[in-house]
Design a protein around this motif. Structure first.
Motif, PDB file in Angstrom:
ATOM      1  N   THR A 156     -11.422 -10.287   3.400  1.00 49.88           N
ATOM      2  CA  THR A 156     -11.469  -8.853   3.125  1.00 49.88           C
ATOM      3  C   THR A 156     -11.733  -8.037   4.389  1.00 49.88           C
ATOM      4  O   THR A 156     -11.327  -6.879   4.460  1.00 49.88           O
TER       5      THR A 156
ATOM      6  N   VAL B 273      -8.992 -13.670   0.224  1.00 52.49           N
ATOM      7  CA  VAL B 273      -7.945 -13.215  -0.689  1.00 52.49           C
ATOM      8  C   VAL B 273      -6.682 -14.035  -0.436  1.00 52.49           C
ATOM      9  O   VAL B 273      -6.198 -14.108   0.692  1.00 52.49           O
TER      10      VAL B 273
ATOM     11  N   LYS C   5      -1.775 -10.304  -4.753  1.00 49.88           N
ATOM     12  CA  LYS C   5      -2.955 -11.167  -4.849  1.00 49.88           C
ATOM     13  C   LYS C   5      -2.747 -12.165  -5.973  1.00 49.88           C
ATOM     14  O   LYS C   5      -2.358 -11.786  -7.079  1.00 49.88           O
TER      15      LYS C   5
ATOM     16  N   ARG D 107      -8.799 -14.493  -5.585  1.00 52.15           N
ATOM     17  CA  ARG D 107      -9.808 -13.892  -4.710  1.00 52.15           C
ATOM     18  C   ARG D 107     -11.070 -14.736  -4.839  1.00 52.15           C
ATOM     19  O   ARG D 107     -11.629 -14.864  -5.922  1.00 52.15           O
TER      20      ARG D 107
END
Length: 144
Positions: free
Chosen positions: A109, A138, A123, A126
């Motif tokens: 991140t 991620v 995505k 995560r």
């Protein structure tokens, strides 16, 4: 539980010989499990400035229908000039030419997951608390 007293552990730092042995052993397992699929190939793209110095680069691999990005970097003074987009476009074009249908990448991140999303990556996972309690790893994927 199996008796492991006949084995010993050695814990240490970086070990290029061990890394190469593990890579070779896993390559053999992977080749047996994916008969008919060519071995993984490295894929790199570099962008040089007018003086021949590295301004940006990406390295990864292709294997079967998948491509993966391991590292992407753009020099601080060259950021915001579209070099990241160019790196990905060149990487993806070569991955397509090798028969890949999708690309995977991970980004912390505090790095650039938003950049990848702007380039069409979505995505898929995560992982919170990696590598610090307030960060996340991620995982993203893009269909080619």
């Amino acid at each position: 539980m199996t008796n492991t007293s006949e084995y010993r552990s050695i814990v240490g730092e970086a070990d290029a010989t061990l890394d190469q042995r593990l890579s070779d052993e896993l390559d053999a397992v992977n080749a047996a499990a994916t008969a008919g699929t060519p071995a993984a190939r490295e894929l790199t793209v570099r962008i040089l400035d007018d003086s021949g110095e590295l301004a940006a680069g990406v390295s990864g691999w292709t294997w079967g229908v998948a491509a993966g990005i391991g590292m992407t970097w753009v020099r601080a003074d060259a950021r915001g000039r579209g070099l990241g987009e160019r790196l990905l476009a060149d990487f993806e074009a070569e991955a397509r030419s090798r028969g890949c249908t999708h690309v995977f990448v991970t980004s912390f991140t505090f790095q650039a997951p938003g950049f990848y999303e702007k380039q069409g990556y979505r995505k898929i996972f995560r992982w919170e608390g990696v590598p610090t309690p307030d960060a996340a790893d991620v995982h993203l994927r893009k269909e080619l």
